[in-house]
Scaffold this motif. Structure first.
Motif, mmCIF file in Angstrom:
data_model
loop_
_atom_site.group_PDB
_atom_site.id
_atom_site.type_symbol
_atom_site.label_atom_id
_atom_site.label_comp_id
_atom_site.label_asym_id
_atom_site.label_seq_id
_atom_site.Cartn_x
_atom_site.Cartn_y
_atom_site.Cartn_z
ATOM 1 N N ARG A 187 -4.755 3.884 15.128
ATOM 2 C CA ARG A 187 -3.382 3.994 15.137
ATOM 3 C C ARG A 187 -3.184 2.866 16.370
ATOM 4 N N TYR B 268 0.997 10.195 -0.909
ATOM 5 C CA TYR B 268 1.521 9.816 -2.349
ATOM 6 C C TYR B 268 0.245 9.693 -3.182
ATOM 7 N N ARG B 269 -0.652 8.923 -2.826
ATOM 8 C CA ARG B 269 -2.033 8.734 -3.686
ATOM 9 C C ARG B 269 -2.583 10.149 -3.956
ATOM 10 N N ARG C 134 0.872 -1.210 -0.130
ATOM 11 C CA ARG C 134 0.123 -0.029 0.043
ATOM 12 C C ARG C 134 0.780 1.327 0.054
ATOM 13 N N PHE C 135 0.303 2.092 -0.849
ATOM 14 C CA PHE C 135 1.157 3.354 -0.822
ATOM 15 C C PHE C 135 0.439 4.396 0.308
ATOM 16 N N SER C 136 1.108 5.575 0.546
ATOM 17 C CA SER C 136 0.619 6.392 1.570
ATOM 18 C C SER C 136 -0.314 7.033 0.991
ATOM 19 N N TYR C 137 -1.635 7.634 1.814
ATOM 20 C CA TYR C 137 -2.535 8.630 1.426
ATOM 21 C C TYR C 137 -2.018 9.957 0.825
ATOM 22 N N TRP D 106 -8.481 8.421 4.760
ATOM 23 C CA TRP D 106 -7.397 8.978 5.539
ATOM 24 C C TRP D 106 -7.782 9.700 6.976
ATOM 25 N N SER E 80 -7.872 6.501 9.139
ATOM 26 C CA SER E 80 -6.717 6.136 9.498
ATOM 27 C C SER E 80 -5.933 6.861 10.672
ATOM 28 N N THR E 81 -6.145 8.092 10.995
ATOM 29 C CA THR E 81 -5.696 9.010 12.014
ATOM 30 C C THR E 81 -6.489 8.843 13.268
#
Length: 265
Positions: free
Chosen positions: A259, A192-193, A187-190, A250, A253-254
């Motif tokens: 976490r 980056y996407r 998976r790529f970071s938010y 995103w 995920s925070t």
């Protein structure tokens, strides 16, 4: 006006094949959901995902068979509507239906593990890379509308099929490279996407303006202008949904709970 080289029999066979394929994929998905529901340790597959899958493939059918598809052979504005349905809205709905997750639920454990390993191999991972998927999607559209390819696909049935297959697959790969509804290795970071998505969005928007000012070969100016406007605003409307989902994921995920789950893993 475009000179159509499609043979009537070829078109009829193609339409029949598409209808059968769409119905088969819809029935298969429903069947997979019902089979997975029989596993006692799993919750029932969400009903809304059946609806998303059915709507997604019905839009595929509408874009390739019927009045819109027929008009798209001679009218660029109708073609652009078909493009939005086939290459953007349908892939989004199908991605939200999470077909890989359902397949993994339905398969026996050993086969599910094999599928999981296959998804981690280099080629699938490369196709899901946000930059590669963006190039295939947006780059393919630039190639279609700035060369003779658009005219050629209306003169050759095989080219027509290849172009539309590419539009659909590239649209789906782009969507799943931006929002992760299914299990996704590497998976790529938010961030980056999000950055890649902004550039892809710009490429799509610039192309729509280019089409408005520079009609594809043998496309009347008024149709090119209407098609460019539809591509610009219709594409933005669908992209807003992707942006919303990406930002929602995103944000989630925070959360402290998210976490904590990450740290515990």
């Amino acid at each position: 006006m475009i000179n159509h080289g499609h043979h009537e029999n070829g078109l009829q066979m193609m339409d029949l094949f598409i209808i059968v394929l769409v119905l088969t994929l819809i029935i298969t998905y429903i069947g997979a959901g019902l089979i997975s529901n029989k596993k006692k340790h799993l919750n029932s597959w969400p009903f809304h995902r059946y609806i998303l899958w059915i709507m997604g493939f019905l839009l595929v059918g509408v874009s390739l068979v019927g009045p819109i598809a027929e008009l798209a052979h001679s009218n660029f504005t109708a073609h652009m509507l078909s493009h939005l349905l086939l290459g953007m809205l349908s892939p989004l709905l199908l991605a939200l239906a999470a077909p890989i997750t359902l397949l993994l639920r339905m398969l026996p454990v050993q086969q599910a593990r094999i599928l999981s390993r296959l998804l981690k191999t280099p080629f699938p991972s490369l196709m899901r890379h946000p930059i590669i998927a963006s190039i295939l999607n947006i780059g393919g559209l630039w190639l279609l509308y700035t060369t003779n390819l658009y005219m050629l696909m209306h003169e050759n049935l095989l080219v027509y099929l290849i172009v539309h297959f590419h539009i659909f697959v590239a649209g789906y790969l782009f969507t799943i490279s931006m929002i992760y509804m299914d299990p996704t290795p590497h998976r790529f970071s938010y961030l980056y996407r999000a950055v890649v998505f902004v550039f892809a969005l710009a490429g799509h928007g610039i192309l729509s303006k280019y089409i408005y000012a520079n009609p594809p070969v043998e496309v009347p100016k008024d149709q090119a202008e209407a098609g460019g406007i539809l591509m610009y605003y219709g594409g933005d409307a669908i992209d807003i949904i992707i942006i919303f989902i990406l930002c929602l994921h995103w944000y989630r995920s925070t959360s402290p709970k998210a976490r904590l789950n990450v740290s515990s893993n």
